[in-house]
Design a protein around this motif. Structure first.
Motif, PDB file in Angstrom:
ATOM      1  N   THR A  28      -8.276   0.845  -3.847  1.00 31.52           N
ATOM      2  CA  THR A  28      -9.619   0.877  -3.591  1.00 31.52           C
ATOM      3  C   THR A  28     -10.126   1.515  -2.418  1.00 31.52           C
ATOM      4  O   THR A  28     -11.348   1.830  -2.259  1.00 31.52           O
ATOM      5  CB  THR A  28      -9.863  -0.878  -3.334  1.00 31.52           C
ATOM      6  OG1 THR A  28      -9.080  -1.255  -2.394  1.00 31.52           O
ATOM      7  CG2 THR A  28      -9.665  -1.637  -4.464  1.00 31.52           C
ATOM      8  N   LEU A  29      -9.282   2.030  -1.729  1.00 28.12           N
ATOM      9  CA  LEU A  29      -9.567   2.979  -0.526  1.00 28.12           C
ATOM     10  C   LEU A  29     -10.490   4.312  -1.053  1.00 28.12           C
ATOM     11  O   LEU A  29     -11.130   4.645  -0.328  1.00 28.12           O
ATOM     12  CB  LEU A  29      -8.176   3.543   0.057  1.00 28.12           C
ATOM     13  CG  LEU A  29      -8.202   4.653   1.185  1.00 28.12           C
ATOM     14  CD1 LEU A  29      -8.911   4.036   2.398  1.00 28.12           C
ATOM     15  CD2 LEU A  29      -6.987   5.104   1.397  1.00 28.12           C
ATOM     16  N   GLU A  76      -1.562  -7.202  -2.086  1.00 35.82           N
ATOM     17  CA  GLU A  76      -2.866  -6.891  -1.369  1.00 35.82           C
ATOM     18  C   GLU A  76      -2.930  -5.464  -0.871  1.00 35.82           C
ATOM     19  O   GLU A  76      -3.816  -4.666  -1.022  1.00 35.82           O
ATOM     20  CB  GLU A  76      -3.407  -7.679  -0.510  1.00 35.82           C
ATOM     21  CG  GLU A  76      -5.091  -7.719  -0.191  1.00 35.82           C
ATOM     22  CD  GLU A  76      -5.465  -8.579   0.683  1.00 35.82           C
ATOM     23  OE1 GLU A  76      -6.807  -8.853   0.455  1.00 35.82           O
ATOM     24  OE2 GLU A  76      -4.893  -9.662   1.275  1.00 35.82           O
ATOM     25  N   TYR A  82       0.163   1.473   7.084  1.00 37.86           N
ATOM     26  CA  TYR A  82      -0.394   0.347   7.843  1.00 37.86           C
ATOM     27  C   TYR A  82       0.329   0.461   9.044  1.00 37.86           C
ATOM     28  O   TYR A  82       0.551  -0.743   9.650  1.00 37.86           O
ATOM     29  CB  TYR A  82      -0.301  -0.907   6.928  1.00 37.86           C
ATOM     30  CG  TYR A  82      -1.166  -1.070   5.672  1.00 37.86           C
ATOM     31  CD1 TYR A  82      -2.600  -1.090   5.763  1.00 37.86           C
ATOM     32  CD2 TYR A  82      -0.329  -1.001   4.572  1.00 37.86           C
ATOM     33  CE1 TYR A  82      -3.003  -1.021   4.310  1.00 37.86           C
ATOM     34  CE2 TYR A  82      -0.973  -1.211   3.279  1.00 37.86           C
ATOM     35  CZ  TYR A  82      -2.531  -1.200   3.265  1.00 37.86           C
ATOM     36  OH  TYR A  82      -3.023  -0.934   2.176  1.00 37.86           O
ATOM     37  N   TYR A 133     -10.058  -9.092  -8.640  1.00 42.28           N
ATOM     38  CA  TYR A 133      -9.416  -8.164  -9.370  1.00 42.28           C
ATOM     39  C   TYR A 133      -9.083  -8.244 -10.916  1.00 42.28           C
ATOM     40  O   TYR A 133      -8.953  -9.479 -11.217  1.00 42.28           O
ATOM     41  CB  TYR A 133      -8.100  -8.010  -8.604  1.00 42.28           C
ATOM     42  CG  TYR A 133      -7.826  -7.419  -7.221  1.00 42.28           C
ATOM     43  CD1 TYR A 133      -8.281  -6.296  -6.643  1.00 42.28           C
ATOM     44  CD2 TYR A 133      -7.478  -8.392  -6.077  1.00 42.28           C
ATOM     45  CE1 TYR A 133      -8.156  -5.660  -5.619  1.00 42.28           C
ATOM     46  CE2 TYR A 133      -7.438  -7.929  -4.754  1.00 42.28           C
ATOM     47  CZ  TYR A 133      -7.869  -6.569  -4.648  1.00 42.28           C
ATOM     48  OH  TYR A 133      -7.795  -6.173  -3.182  1.00 42.28           O
ATOM     49  N   LYS A 175      -5.165  -2.325  -2.091  1.00 46.50           N
ATOM     50  CA  LYS A 175      -6.147  -1.616  -1.162  1.00 46.50           C
ATOM     51  C   LYS A 175      -5.828  -0.001  -1.052  1.00 46.50           C
ATOM     52  O   LYS A 175      -6.824   0.673  -0.847  1.00 46.50           O
ATOM     53  CB  LYS A 175      -6.013  -2.164   0.397  1.00 46.50           C
ATOM     54  CG  LYS A 175      -6.543  -3.448   0.513  1.00 46.50           C
ATOM     55  CD  LYS A 175      -6.286  -3.970   1.906  1.00 46.50           C
ATOM     56  CE  LYS A 175      -7.060  -5.172   2.120  1.00 46.50           C
ATOM     57  NZ  LYS A 175      -7.109  -5.742   3.613  1.00 46.50           N
ATOM     58  N   HIS A 176      -4.678   0.293  -1.518  1.00 47.46           N
ATOM     59  CA  HIS A 176      -4.429   1.668  -1.522  1.00 47.46           C
ATOM     60  C   HIS A 176      -5.296   2.349  -2.533  1.00 47.46           C
ATOM     61  O   HIS A 176      -5.773   3.510  -2.293  1.00 47.46           O
ATOM     62  CB  HIS A 176      -3.001   2.137  -2.089  1.00 47.46           C
ATOM     63  CG  HIS A 176      -2.109   1.824  -1.080  1.00 47.46           C
ATOM     64  ND1 HIS A 176      -0.463   1.712  -1.200  1.00 47.46           N
ATOM     65  CD2 HIS A 176      -2.092   1.562   0.654  1.00 47.46           C
ATOM     66  CE1 HIS A 176       0.007   1.281  -0.103  1.00 47.46           C
ATOM     67  NE2 HIS A 176      -0.836   1.295   0.946  1.00 47.46           N
ATOM     68  N   ASN A 209      -3.280   4.322   6.521  1.00 47.42           N
ATOM     69  CA  ASN A 209      -3.867   3.830   5.388  1.00 47.42           C
ATOM     70  C   ASN A 209      -2.982   3.353   4.299  1.00 47.42           C
ATOM     71  O   ASN A 209      -3.279   2.643   3.487  1.00 47.42           O
ATOM     72  CB  ASN A 209      -5.038   4.881   4.940  1.00 47.42           C
ATOM     73  CG  ASN A 209      -6.190   4.990   5.646  1.00 47.42           C
ATOM     74  OD1 ASN A 209      -6.869   4.205   5.777  1.00 47.42           O
ATOM     75  ND2 ASN A 209      -6.048   6.087   6.442  1.00 47.42           N
TER      76      ASN A 209
END
Length: 521
Positions: A338-339, A331, A426, A371, A335-336, A423
């Protein structure tokens, strides 16, 4: 050669736009395509943190190209050239595997068309010129302790990380080697748009500082012409074919943990002009190659991917995630992507022996979290095994997206570092060592303050905490300007730009049998 010439004709490449380099390789005269305005879709391959053997990004990229061509689309690969360091080290070759390979595999991995050797020679000629200036009286007033241009070699050799060289009697200086794939020439050439752009970047490359702390540029060494002569053919992309005759532009090869991690801008741009879909691979996990593609390469070149493909395997996931409770590591990588509000498809790279139960858990989690995913079995089945993945990628490429950049031109150097650390790694905090902080303050007042950053970080996990310290804090150890490539290198923790060989390195498996190379896997 018939297959290569047939593909060249299919791509509408004219006789004066290429040169044949043996039966299976051609060099393309990229400048003869500059008036072509067509631009296809860009597909960017990335992955979670890989195992020592990799996670099959190249294999999946090749199989995806084969799959797209198999269903009637016009697709081309734009990949990095292999470095001899990993070939003889732990990762092995960079030409795919199974049914999803580019050919000729042995030649591509061992010398190919000599591009990396030319880069090594050009890079070291510059170093020799600096030392020659010192030998003949040092009219440029070079400070021996502030020579930033490093020698390079296309092999893993930790003994060359720190050496001492004799210029002449009573004049010695310290030197450190980097691997060719992470050298200044490699990154500068990779980010150049054409020969003229490369020439200007070379001339503006800082090689050292004088005793008054003024920068000394390559132009002052009067060596630009000689460097260009050495690299006249290396700047031309190489065209080869996959096993199933998909075209592949394989050109240059910077590492993603200590450099930019993607093939040349010239080959990517050329691929977009020649095809409907161009597939590009970014090195290591999304915390490295993808991050640099978005925050550095795209920042300089406006190359927003139409679709990002995240390659995963059960083998790698099991190093990080608990299949019964969570997929936090996966995840974090998703997220990298979808950022940036980018279209995303997850490719599950199937490996023989994968647990059906674990695959089901993974697929259920991906579906429950909305996804898009698809199995990829190109390794075993060739183009047919990637047909469904190809269809999912086409659909994603045709989906509208609202790209959102992370780095902005107004960000300070520390703000850029903070955005990447927060980002992508983390981490809520990091330490900039005092000497490094002083360098950043100087850079903030210089003409280089708006350059993007290129993070130097370990590839095995997201935050760079190799030793699994409980009170871990990321350390920013050093910053260097690469004025030719137009970015600022940011060194974290204790990462070296010259890798070492592992205890059970791949060179032990390679030998000749009846004039054939064996063990090059």
């Amino acid at each position: 050669m018939d297959k290569l010439l047939k593909t060249i004709k299919k791509l509408n490449i004219n006789a004066d736009q290429y040169e044949i380099c043996g039966k299976e390789i051609a060099k393309l005269k990229y400048w003869k395509f500059e008036d072509e305005n067509k631009k296809g879709k860009l597909i960017l391959m990335t992955s979670i943190n890989p195992t020592a053997a990799g996670e099959g990004k190249t294999t999946t990229a090749i199989s995806l190209a084969d799959g797209l061509n198999y269903i009637g689309k016009k697709a081309i690969l734009a990949l990095r050239e292999p470095s001899l360091g990993p070939v003889f080290g732990s990762k092995g070759t960079a030409t795919g595997g199974g049914q999803s390979i580019v050919e000729p595999m042995e030649r591509i991995n061992l010398h190919f068309t000599g591009d990396l050797h030319a880069i090594t020679s050009a890079n070291n000629l510059i170093s020799a010129t600096i030392d020659n200036e010192l030998y003949w009286g040092n009219k440029l007033n070079i400070n021996c302790e502030k020579i930033i241009w490093k020698r390079c070699m296309d092999l893993n050799d930790r003994s060359l990380r720190e050496v001492e060289i004799n210029i002449k009697k009573n004049l010695k200086r310290k030197e450190s080697f980097t691997i060719t794939a992470a050298s200044n020439i490699m990154t500068t050439l990779c980010l150049s748009k054409n020969l003229n752009d490369f020439k200007q970047r070379l001339e503006n490359s800082i090689v050292a500082y004088d005793n008054d702390n003024n920068p000394i540029f390559m132009e002052q060494l009067k060596i630009t012409g000689a460097v260009l002569a050495l690299l006249l053919y290396a700047i031309r992309p190489n065209l080869v074919l996959t096993k199933y005759n998909s075209p592949a532009l394989i050109h240059l090869g910077p590492f993603a943990n200590i450099a930019t991690g993607t093939n040349s801008i010239i080959s990517t741009s050329l691929g977009l002009k020649l095809s409907e879909y161009t597939i590009v691979e970014s090195g290591f996990g999304s915390d490295l190659g993808f991050e640099k593609f978005m925050n550095l390469i795209n920042y300089q070149n406006d190359l927003v991917p139409d679709c990002v493909v995240m390659v995963i395997t059960l083998r790698a996931l099991k190093l990080h995630d608990d299949f019964n409770n969570s997929f936090k590591h996966l995840e974090a990588h998703l997220k990298h992507v979808t950022l940036y509000n980018l279209n995303l498809v997850v490719a599950i790279n199937f490996i023989e022996g994968d647990s059906v139960e674990d695959l089901k858990k993974l697929q259920e989690w991906l579906g429950a979290n909305n996804y898009e995913w698809e199995m990829n079995n190109g390794y075993n089945l060739g183009p047919k095994g990637s047909e469904e993945l190809a269809k999912k990628v086409i659909k994603a490429c045709d989906t509208e997206q609202n790209f959102k950049p992370l780095i902005t031109p107004t960000d300070s150097i520390i703000e850029k570092i903070n955005k990447v650390v927060k980002n992508f790694y983390y981490l809520n905090e990091f330490i900039i060592e005092d000497e490094c902080l002083e360098k950043i303050k100087v850079l903030e007042k210089s003409e280089y303050k708006d350059y993007p950053i290129c993070m130097v970080k370990d590839h095995s996990n997201i935050d760079g905490n190799i030793t699994k310290d409980k009170n871990y804090v990321l350390k920013i150890k050093n910053v260097e300007v690469n004025s030719g490539a137009k970015f600022i290198l940011v060194y974290t923790n204790n990462i070296f730009s010259m890798p070492g060989l592992s205890k059970d390195a791949n060179y032990k498996n390679i030998y000749l049998l009846d004039y054939k190379i064996v063990g090059l896997k």
